[in-house]
Design a protein around this motif. Structure first.
Motif, short mmCIF file in Angstrom:
data_model
loop_
_atom_site.label_atom_id
_atom_site.label_comp_id
_atom_site.label_asym_id
_atom_site.label_seq_id
_atom_site.Cartn_x
_atom_site.Cartn_y
_atom_site.Cartn_z
N VAL A 1 -17.54 -1.44 -4.69
CA VAL A 1 -17.52 -0.91 -3.33
C VAL A 1 -17.65 0.62 -3.38
O VAL A 1 -16.79 1.31 -3.92
N GLU A 2 -18.74 1.11 -2.84
CA GLU A 2 -18.91 2.56 -2.77
C GLU A 2 -18.10 3.07 -1.59
O GLU A 2 -18.23 2.59 -0.47
N ASP A 3 -17.27 4.04 -1.82
CA ASP A 3 -16.38 4.57 -0.79
C ASP A 3 -16.41 6.10 -0.88
O ASP A 3 -15.98 6.68 -1.89
N PRO A 4 -16.92 6.76 0.16
CA PRO A 4 -17.01 8.23 0.12
C PRO A 4 -15.64 8.90 0.08
O PRO A 4 -15.55 10.10 -0.22
N ASN A 5 -14.59 8.13 0.37
CA ASN A 5 -13.24 8.70 0.35
C ASN A 5 -12.66 8.77 -1.05
O ASN A 5 -11.61 9.38 -1.25
N LYS A 6 -13.33 8.16 -2.03
CA LYS A 6 -12.83 8.16 -3.40
C LYS A 6 -13.39 9.35 -4.18
O LYS A 6 -14.54 9.75 -4.01
N ARG A 7 -12.59 9.86 -5.09
CA ARG A 7 -13.08 10.87 -6.02
C ARG A 7 -13.99 10.25 -7.07
O ARG A 7 -14.89 10.90 -7.59
N GLY B 1 -7.17 6.88 2.98
CA GLY B 1 -5.82 6.49 2.61
C GLY B 1 -5.38 7.21 1.36
O GLY B 1 -5.80 8.34 1.10
N VAL B 2 -4.57 6.53 0.56
CA VAL B 2 -4.12 7.09 -0.71
C VAL B 2 -4.74 6.26 -1.83
O VAL B 2 -4.72 5.02 -1.78
N TYR B 3 -5.28 6.95 -2.86
CA TYR B 3 -5.98 6.27 -3.94
C TYR B 3 -5.37 6.65 -5.29
O TYR B 3 -4.86 7.75 -5.47
N PHE B 4 -5.46 5.69 -6.22
CA PHE B 4 -5.08 5.95 -7.61
C PHE B 4 -6.31 6.46 -8.35
O PHE B 4 -7.37 5.83 -8.32
N ALA C 1 -7.32 1.67 -3.98
CA ALA C 1 -6.44 2.06 -2.88
C ALA C 1 -4.99 1.68 -3.16
O ALA C 1 -4.71 0.62 -3.72
N LEU C 2 -4.10 2.57 -2.76
CA LEU C 2 -2.66 2.31 -2.77
C LEU C 2 -2.12 2.14 -1.35
O LEU C 2 -1.21 1.35 -1.12
N TRP C 3 -2.67 2.91 -0.44
CA TRP C 3 -2.24 2.89 0.97
C TRP C 3 -3.47 3.01 1.84
O TRP C 3 -4.31 3.88 1.63
N LYS C 4 -3.61 2.10 2.79
CA LYS C 4 -4.76 2.11 3.70
C LYS C 4 -4.33 2.62 5.07
O LYS C 4 -3.37 2.11 5.65
#
Length: 476
Positions: free
Chosen positions: A168-174, A141-144, A180-183
């Motif tokens: 929460v470990e999330d591989p989609n995060k930098r 999604g979109v992340y801050f 998250a802003l948008w899922k």
């Protein structure tokens, strides 16, 4: 004495100076509507209602916005589990929540924005964050990007290297701290089109977008329960100040303490909660409201049946004082020369009234303020008992004090909403019946005199024979 409010952002009490006096812009985080509201919710919204009422009493014009979160993982899960449409589920619990608030005499917000009705505003908000370099699109999604916002943690004092922000470990995060802003939509979930793909808003973004839309880029008060300080309100500050380029986004942050059960926070996850519906079936709503206001709004409030019963008895004693004042007023007189006890009582009442205001001006200190309410009650009761000729002005001063307390605390409706609306014809009729009863007693016709007394009691009128004559009051 200036009004002071404890600001969670600065960790101290500050003089309250709104940005656009006399207007006060206030945003309160509303419920996620997937279940019935419990007593902890009631505590938060009753506390902010008292704050609003006191500000209005102090001649501010309060513009209040409170959101409904009607898109959320819990809502989606319950909708699937019960096999009902999301809109039907959320509408049901919004109606239920508003009905509970009405019973607790929580004044309505100026607007109740829903997330589902502000998707375009949220998309536009996120798009600006992306263009400014504060947000990025990923597979999830979109992340801050939290590290882009240098002041992150200023509300909660959380540091980026603390373990609790890496839950929460999330591989989609930098970065693990990003939020998250948008899922992006999963199969079967509600979704909306966006420049980045079909999906739905994440939790934190909704309040920023709706608060700024209705209250502007900076406003006076943002509030909620203490559990929202991190991560919800911390994340709101980051995305909002990144969006506007202005700081502080909110001048005063106010947070309420928890309702506890055996020293643990009341919550649905722990299963130790009592719904407002349940407690309002067993106790008068005014008793519940008064119970929630007896502790300072920032302090924990321990729930117990004993506490509610004590509150019921306390409130009844205050009502008795009001009824005693009303009864004595009917036989009082205006004195043109005050006696010593009249002067002393007037001075005491004036002093206690000022102390009440000082307590409320000190971060809405309701326990301290109520101490002076009880002292006024004791003072005026002593005066009515001791004085052979009560001064009408003294009694009216006490009654006016209780009227103001009732308006601020949202109590005493059974007195000011009913007793004071009785017309003169009704009062005159009761006086006629008392006069007839007194004549019957002089004639020693006690059975008929007692019958009049008993029938009046059945309709809520209690007679009291005193050396000064027969007084009457309503029995609440």
């Amino acid at each position: 004495m200036p009004m002071k409010i404890y600001n969670t952002l600065t960790k101290k009490k500050e003089e309250f100076i709104p940005l656009e006096k006399p207007i006060v812009k206030m945003y309160i985080c509303g419920p996620t509507v997937y279940d019935e509201a419990h007593l902890g919710h009631g505590r938060t919204y009753v506390a902010f209602d008292l704050i609003r009422r006191y500000l209005e009493h102090r001649n501010y014009i309060v513009r209040l916005v409170m959101n409904f979160t009607d898109i959320d993982d819990k809502i989606i899960d319950r909708s699937k589990r019960e096999g009902v449409p999301i809109e039907g589920l959320t509408n049901k619990y919004i109606r239920s929540f508003l009905k509970d608030m009405e019973k607790l005499k929580v004044k309505g917000a100026d607007i109740y924005p829903r997330v589902s009705e502000h998707i375009d505003d949220i998309i536009e908000f996120i798009d600006i964050l992306i263009k400014k370099g504060y947000a990025y699109v990923s597979k999830g999604g979109v992340y801050f990007h939290v590290k882009k916002f240098k002041d992150y943690g200023k509300l909660s004092n959380v540091k980026l290297d603390e373990e609790k922000i890496h839950r929460v470990e999330d591989p989609n995060k930098r970065d693990p701290a990003d939020f998250a802003l948008w899922k992006f939509a999963k199969p079967g979930e509600p979704s909306w089109d966006s420049p980045w793909g079909k999906g739905r808003p994440a939790w934190h973004i909704e309040c920023s977008a709706m608060a700024i839309k209705y209250l502007g880029e900076c406003f006076d008060i943002h509030g909620g329960g203490s559990d929202l300080i991190f991560p919800h309100h911390e994340n709101e500050i980051a995305q909002s100040e990144a969006y506007t380029g202005k700081s502080p986004w909110v001048k005063y942050w106010i947070h309420t303490g928890f309702v506890t059960v055996d020293d643990e926070k009341m919550s649905k996850s722990l299963g130790n909660f009592v719904t407002l519906k349940e407690i309002l079936r067993r106790y008068d709503p005014e008793v519940v409201r008064f119970f929630l206001l007896q502790r300072h709004y920032r302090s924990p409030l321990e729930y117990s049946e004993e506490g509610l019963k004590d509150t019921m008895n306390t409130l009844e004693r205050l009502y008795n004082t009001l009824e005693n004042i009303d009864a004595v007023l009917r036989d009082s007189e205006i004195k043109y020369k005050l006696e010593r006890e009249d002067r002393e009582t007037l001075n005491t009442l004036t002093d206690l009234w000022m102390k009440f205001y000082s307590a409320m001006d000190d971060d809405f200190n309701t326990p301290e303020a109520l101490k002076y309410v009880f002292e006024v009650s004791s003072c005026i009761n002593r005066y009515m008992t001791a004085s052979n000729r009560p001064n009408r002005s003294t009694l009216l001063l006490a009654r006016d004090f209780f009227k103001i307390v009732g308006e601020i605390f949202g109590i005493f409706d059974k007195y000011y909403g009913s007793s004071q609306s009785e017309d003169e014809e009704f009062k005159h009729l009761v006086d006629i019946l008392i006069d007839i009863r007194n004549k019957l007693r002089k004639e020693k016709n006690f059975p008929l005199a007692d019958e009049i007394r008993d029938k009046l009691k059945k309709i809520g009128i209690q007679l009291e024979d005193t050396p000064k004559g027969t007084l009457w009051k309503r029995v609440v």
